[in-house]
Design an enzyme around this catalytic site. Structure first.
Site, PDB file in Angstrom:
ATOM      1  N   PRO A  24      -2.393 -20.422  -9.037  1.00 59.73           N
ATOM      2  CA  PRO A  24      -1.615 -19.386 -10.081  1.00 59.73           C
ATOM      3  C   PRO A  24      -1.963 -19.125 -11.234  1.00 59.73           C
ATOM      4  O   PRO A  24      -2.691 -19.519 -11.765  1.00 59.73           O
ATOM      5  CB  PRO A  24      -0.213 -20.406  -9.876  1.00 59.73           C
ATOM      6  CG  PRO A  24      -1.510 -22.310 -10.551  1.00 59.73           C
ATOM      7  CD  PRO A  24      -2.459 -22.035  -9.823  1.00 59.73           C
ATOM      8  N   MET A  25      -1.572 -17.753 -11.018  1.00 57.96           N
ATOM      9  CA  MET A  25      -2.063 -17.147 -12.287  1.00 57.96           C
ATOM     10  C   MET A  25      -0.768 -15.505 -12.460  1.00 57.96           C
ATOM     11  O   MET A  25      -0.714 -15.406 -11.366  1.00 57.96           O
ATOM     12  CB  MET A  25      -3.016 -16.480 -12.086  1.00 57.96           C
ATOM     13  CG  MET A  25      -4.312 -17.170 -12.182  1.00 57.96           C
ATOM     14  SD  MET A  25      -6.163 -15.459 -11.550  1.00 57.96           S
ATOM     15  CE  MET A  25      -5.702 -15.648  -9.610  1.00 57.96           C
ATOM     16  N   CYS A 108      -0.742 -23.839 -18.385  1.00 59.30           N
ATOM     17  CA  CYS A 108      -0.620 -22.488 -19.088  1.00 59.30           C
ATOM     18  C   CYS A 108      -1.075 -22.485 -20.328  1.00 59.30           C
ATOM     19  O   CYS A 108       0.003 -23.173 -21.035  1.00 59.30           O
ATOM     20  CB  CYS A 108       0.750 -21.472 -18.544  1.00 59.30           C
ATOM     21  SG  CYS A 108       0.433 -20.174 -19.179  1.00 59.30           S
ATOM     22  N   GLY A 209     -11.586 -24.457 -13.102  1.00 55.30           N
ATOM     23  CA  GLY A 209     -11.998 -23.854 -13.782  1.00 55.30           C
ATOM     24  C   GLY A 209     -13.588 -23.700 -13.723  1.00 55.30           C
ATOM     25  O   GLY A 209     -14.621 -24.097 -13.796  1.00 55.30           O
ATOM     26  N   GLY A 232      -9.460 -19.043  -9.719  1.00 51.48           N
ATOM     27  CA  GLY A 232      -8.823 -18.904 -10.481  1.00 51.48           C
ATOM     28  C   GLY A 232      -9.383 -17.745 -11.015  1.00 51.48           C
ATOM     29  O   GLY A 232      -9.106 -15.737 -10.075  1.00 51.48           O
ATOM     30  N   ARG A 233      -9.677 -17.057 -11.635  1.00 46.84           N
ATOM     31  CA  ARG A 233      -9.961 -15.684 -12.250  1.00 46.84           C
ATOM     32  C   ARG A 233     -11.010 -14.665 -11.280  1.00 46.84           C
ATOM     33  O   ARG A 233     -11.268 -13.781 -11.378  1.00 46.84           O
ATOM     34  CB  ARG A 233     -10.456 -15.416 -13.690  1.00 46.84           C
ATOM     35  CG  ARG A 233      -9.220 -15.628 -15.331  1.00 46.84           C
ATOM     36  CD  ARG A 233      -9.652 -15.650 -15.923  1.00 46.84           C
ATOM     37  NE  ARG A 233     -10.210 -16.994 -16.608  1.00 46.84           N
ATOM     38  CZ  ARG A 233     -10.906 -17.749 -17.217  1.00 46.84           C
ATOM     39  NH1 ARG A 233     -11.299 -16.125 -18.098  1.00 46.84           N
ATOM     40  NH2 ARG A 233     -11.913 -18.918 -17.277  1.00 46.84           N
TER      41      ARG A 233
END
Length: 340
Positions: A24-25, A108, A209, A232-233
């Protein structure tokens, strides 16, 4: 390299399609992006966080974040807040709206979240964590998962204690980002803590990560013993990463990179989905960051991004994509990426 064929993890009664999950972002994992990542191989996707304060759900942003209509695959909704009763109420409401999994945000690092004693700030108060976990699990009949960090700071890596607490409370799976809240997204993620979490609980653990390639995914899975990786990113501008990792884990071999024809079509499809979901005014603006990530990933010259950011209509944006790929041969590197 040998393949890493492994049974897909389960969350409650649900078996994931594979071992690669979209994290989730906030501001990124909206329905169009989740749908695209599912199409390109993600075994599960998690929505961007929704505030637990239902008084704020009337805002346009919250209404869109709560919209899962027509979405395929498991619907996992992340909630954020610091009040056990409010989080329990939000969990019930999302379950009523069709969520199949509720995810609690304790990962977060954003100031505006942590200043409200939510997100990773919760890890400083283990008594409150206990109350939240029990309140949310008791509130719904669907599985509840937890996303957290390794701790609040270097001197307070309490992920193992919280993981055991979560398992005792009935949490169905854990995702652990290999940084403290203090690190935010700086430095390098460490995976020793994730390995210790995995060794301390029997429920599935997902490693998160800096997992930005198939090789890194395989190394992290081997090092931590985790049941899946959460991306994620590195998925921003590269939704193909899910397909690449799934293929590598299954075969030990790298898949061919997407052709420029496929890249062009996927970017057109993503832009069209953003415009359909948000409407023309918001869609045009939200598309700028996504297209920027695609261009960055292709190492396109900076002026292309600047040109795109000045466009004001869907037709102009779609035309830009075609123009860009029509000129790709002017700055294509031997490996198929775009050279600066």
């Amino acid at each position: 390299m040998r393949s890493m064929t492994h049974l897909s993890p389960c969350i409650g009664p649900y078996t994931l399609d594979n071992r690669v999950i979209l994290a989730p972002m906030a501001g990124v994992t909206d329905r169009p992006f989740r749908t695209l990542c599912r199409r390109l191989g993600a075994g599960m996707t998690v929505s961007e966080m929704v505030t637990a304060d239902r008084r704020l759900w009337h805002t346009p942003k919250s209404r869109l974040r709560l919209d899962h209509s027509g979405e395929s695959g498991l619907r996992s909704v992340q909630i954020a807040g610091g009040d056990p009763d409010m989080l329990a109420d939000a969990a019930r409401a999302n379950a009523d709206l069709g969520a199949q999994i509720i995810d609690i945000n304790m990962g977060c690092p954003a100031k505006k979240v942590c200043n409200k004693a939510a997100g990773s700030a919760l890890m400083r108060d283990e008594a409150l964590v206990y109350d939240i976990l029990h309140a949310v699990v008791s509130a719904v009949s669907i599985p509840v998962t937890l996303k957290m960090r390794t701790g609040w700071c270097e001197d307070s890596r309490n992920a193992v204690r919280i993981a055991r607490m979560a398992e005792d409370a009935g949490i169905a799976a854990l995702a652990v980002h290999g940084r403290t809240r203090e690190q935010r997204y700086t430095g390098e993620a460490e995976y020793d803590t994730i390995r210790r979490v995995k060794q301390s609980v029997a429920i599935p653990v997902f490693a998160n990560g800096d997992i930005d390639s198939p090789d890194k995914a395989a190394r992290v899975l081997e090092l931590t013993g985790a049941d899946a990786v959460m991306i994620g990113r590195p998925a921003q501008g590269n939704p193909w990463i899910f397909r690449d990792i799934v293929h590598f884990l299954a075969t030990g071999e790298h898949s061919a990179p997407p052709s420029n024809t496929e890249r062009r079509q996927v970017i057109h499809d993503h832009l069209g989905a953003l415009l359909d979901f948000y409407g023309e005014h918001m869609g045009v603006r939200i598309a700028r960051k996504h297209l920027g990530w695609y261009l960055d990933g292709l190492k396109a010259p900076g002026e292309w991004r600047q040109r795109f950011n000045k466009l004001e209509s869907p037709a102009q944006q779609h035309a830009f994509i075609d123009t860009f790929f029509d000129h790709a041969d002017l700055f294509t590197a031997p490996d198929g990426t775009f050279a600066a």
